[in-house]
Design a protein around this motif. Structure first.
Motif, PDB file in Angstrom:
ATOM      1  N   GLN A  68      37.173 -19.812 -28.896  1.00 40.35           N
ATOM      2  CA  GLN A  68      38.374 -18.980 -28.876  1.00 40.35           C
ATOM      3  C   GLN A  68      39.480 -19.541 -29.754  1.00 40.35           C
ATOM      4  O   GLN A  68      40.164 -18.794 -30.463  1.00 40.35           O
ATOM      5  CB  GLN A  68      38.860 -18.837 -27.424  1.00 40.35           C
ATOM      6  CG  GLN A  68      37.922 -18.016 -26.559  1.00 40.35           C
ATOM      7  CD  GLN A  68      38.278 -18.095 -25.079  1.00 40.35           C
ATOM      8  OE1 GLN A  68      39.225 -18.788 -24.690  1.00 40.35           O
ATOM      9  NE2 GLN A  68      37.513 -17.392 -24.251  1.00 40.35           N
ATOM     10  N   THR A  69      39.643 -20.874 -29.747  1.00 37.36           N
ATOM     11  CA  THR A  69      40.712 -21.491 -30.522  1.00 37.36           C
ATOM     12  C   THR A  69      40.427 -21.447 -32.020  1.00 37.36           C
ATOM     13  O   THR A  69      41.281 -21.049 -32.816  1.00 37.36           O
ATOM     14  CB  THR A  69      40.924 -22.948 -30.080  1.00 37.36           C
ATOM     15  OG1 THR A  69      41.270 -22.961 -28.694  1.00 37.36           O
ATOM     16  CG2 THR A  69      42.027 -23.608 -30.887  1.00 37.36           C
ATOM     17  N   LEU A  70      39.223 -21.857 -32.415  1.00 33.56           N
ATOM     18  CA  LEU A  70      38.934 -21.966 -33.847  1.00 33.56           C
ATOM     19  C   LEU A  70      38.877 -20.608 -34.523  1.00 33.56           C
ATOM     20  O   LEU A  70      39.245 -20.475 -35.697  1.00 33.56           O
ATOM     21  CB  LEU A  70      37.608 -22.711 -34.058  1.00 33.56           C
ATOM     22  CG  LEU A  70      37.654 -24.204 -33.730  1.00 33.56           C
ATOM     23  CD1 LEU A  70      36.263 -24.816 -33.820  1.00 33.56           C
ATOM     24  CD2 LEU A  70      38.610 -24.929 -34.667  1.00 33.56           C
TER      25      LEU A  70
ATOM     26  N   GLY B 175      47.544 -14.116 -29.061  1.00 34.08           N
ATOM     27  CA  GLY B 175      48.446 -15.257 -28.983  1.00 34.08           C
ATOM     28  C   GLY B 175      47.914 -16.511 -29.646  1.00 34.08           C
ATOM     29  O   GLY B 175      48.677 -17.452 -29.889  1.00 34.08           O
ATOM     30  N   LEU B 176      46.605 -16.545 -29.944  1.00 37.34           N
ATOM     31  CA  LEU B 176      46.046 -17.701 -30.646  1.00 37.34           C
ATOM     32  C   LEU B 176      46.186 -17.497 -32.149  1.00 37.34           C
ATOM     33  O   LEU B 176      45.882 -16.411 -32.671  1.00 37.34           O
ATOM     34  CB  LEU B 176      44.570 -17.889 -30.280  1.00 37.34           C
ATOM     35  CG  LEU B 176      44.291 -18.320 -28.838  1.00 37.34           C
ATOM     36  CD1 LEU B 176      42.785 -18.376 -28.584  1.00 37.34           C
ATOM     37  CD2 LEU B 176      44.927 -19.672 -28.536  1.00 37.34           C
ATOM     38  N   ARG B 177      46.641 -18.521 -32.846  1.00 36.01           N
ATOM     39  CA  ARG B 177      46.879 -18.424 -34.293  1.00 36.01           C
ATOM     40  C   ARG B 177      45.699 -18.991 -35.073  1.00 36.01           C
ATOM     41  O   ARG B 177      45.159 -20.035 -34.720  1.00 36.01           O
ATOM     42  CB  ARG B 177      48.158 -19.193 -34.660  1.00 36.01           C
ATOM     43  CG  ARG B 177      48.594 -19.017 -36.120  1.00 36.01           C
ATOM     44  CD  ARG B 177      49.801 -19.883 -36.426  1.00 36.01           C
ATOM     45  NE  ARG B 177      49.459 -21.295 -36.491  1.00 36.01           N
ATOM     46  CZ  ARG B 177      48.978 -21.904 -37.581  1.00 36.01           C
ATOM     47  NH1 ARG B 177      48.748 -21.203 -38.684  1.00 36.01           N
ATOM     48  NH2 ARG B 177      48.712 -23.187 -37.558  1.00 36.01           N
TER      49      ARG B 177
END
Length: 310
Positions: A159-161, A167-169
């Motif tokens: 999800q982060t990468l 909302g995650l950039r």
């Protein structure tokens, strides 16, 4: 070095990530290509004959491609067991190969008989966020989500990468982390090759040996340096319009930038000096600029802002 029939020695190789801009695309110098794979310029380091790693690198890149390097910076040392890193040595020596990667930049993306310039986003199509391929990104998200399953750490990395939740950039610098995640999940050709498994459906253009990993390291390093060193001017022509400078920044970062904010940032940086000459190309003339070489006695020159469109 080991001795005897059961020992394993080490051979040092040098790999070059030579990047340029061509037709407003970021490109990398590749050699010895087959239909399926591209390769970075690569050669062995001879401790008896080569005085330094960098001199050896410059010599064999010129010998392989006919191309002379300008700016060169060491990246990283690659030698993980279990990966073709950068390649297995033939014969009974059973040498373990360790590769020292280098990043080189040039303005001259000219073809040579022994080498060509390959678009970087052919190799890493998911890294181009200017007009992302929706079908490709949906496929990556689905495959990675299935691989992560119910494992929280895997889910968080995915999800982060790939910025899969609101909302995650998207962090353009984490090129290597994204490639390593795809490799770990078995979604790139190199992972299947290293595990002697059937290859998955192509996800970007595969590279020989461990060269896509080395290239990911180089692209991530360059994207990071854009913000704190004036490296973009090592790729831009001697004179350029601000539109061309922005296009160059977008080609490397894979991001669409806010025009007015980018230009204000360039003005504040003091890195681009007007020449007083207007461009002679078709369309509306625009002022040409050049790199304002900083005072060698002053503070180190900074980089350029990358204000993205929202």
């Amino acid at each position: 070095m080991g001795g005897g029939g059961d020992s394993t020695g080490v051979r040092i190789g040098l790999s070059a990530v030579v990047m340029a801009l061509h037709d407003r695309q970021a490109v990398v110098l590749t050699i010895g290509e087959t239909e399926a794979e591209a390769a970075l310029p690569f050669g062995p380091f001879d401790p008896a004959a080569d005085r330094t790693f960098e001199l050896a690198l410059r010599a064999f890149v010129t010998a392989q491609t006919g191309f002379r390097l300008g700016f060169v910076e060491q990246l990283y040392t690659f030698g993980d067991l279990g990966r073709a890193s950068p390649r297995a040595t033939p014969g009974p020596e059973r040498m373990r190969e360790v590769s020292v990667g280098y990043l080189a930049l040039t303005r001259a993306a000219t073809e040579t008989p022994a080498a060509r310039w390959t678009p970087i986003f052919d190799i890493f199509p998911w890294e181009d966020r200017r007009s992302p391929d929706a079908a490709l990104m949906d496929r990556i998200a689905a495959d990675l989500t299935a691989w992560a399953g119910a494992e929280p750490r895997r889910q968080a990395r995915v999800q982060t990468l790939f910025a899969l939740r609101p909302g995650l950039r998207w962090n353009e610098e984490r090129v290597l982390d994204r490639y390593e995640l795809l490799y770990e999940a078995g979604l790139v050709t190199e992972a299947a090759r290293d595990r002697d498994e059937p290859p998955p459906a192509a996800l970007g253009r595969a590279m020989a040996s461990d060269h896509r990993r080395i290239l990911a390291t180089g692209l991530g390093r360059l994207r990071s340096k854009l913000k704190y060193r004036p490296v973009l001017f090592d790729l831009a022509p001697e004179t350029f319009t601000l539109f061309e400078l922005q296009a160059a920044a977008e080609a490397v970062s894979g991001l669409l930038l806010h025009k007015q904010n980018f230009r204000r940032g360039v003005e504040r940086s003091g890195l681009a000096a007007p020449t007083g000459v207007m461009s002679a190309t078709g369309g509306r003339p625009a002022e040409l600029f050049r790199f304002a070489i900083p005072d060698p006695q002053g503070a180190p020159a900074g980089g350029l802002p990358l204000p993205t469109l929202r």
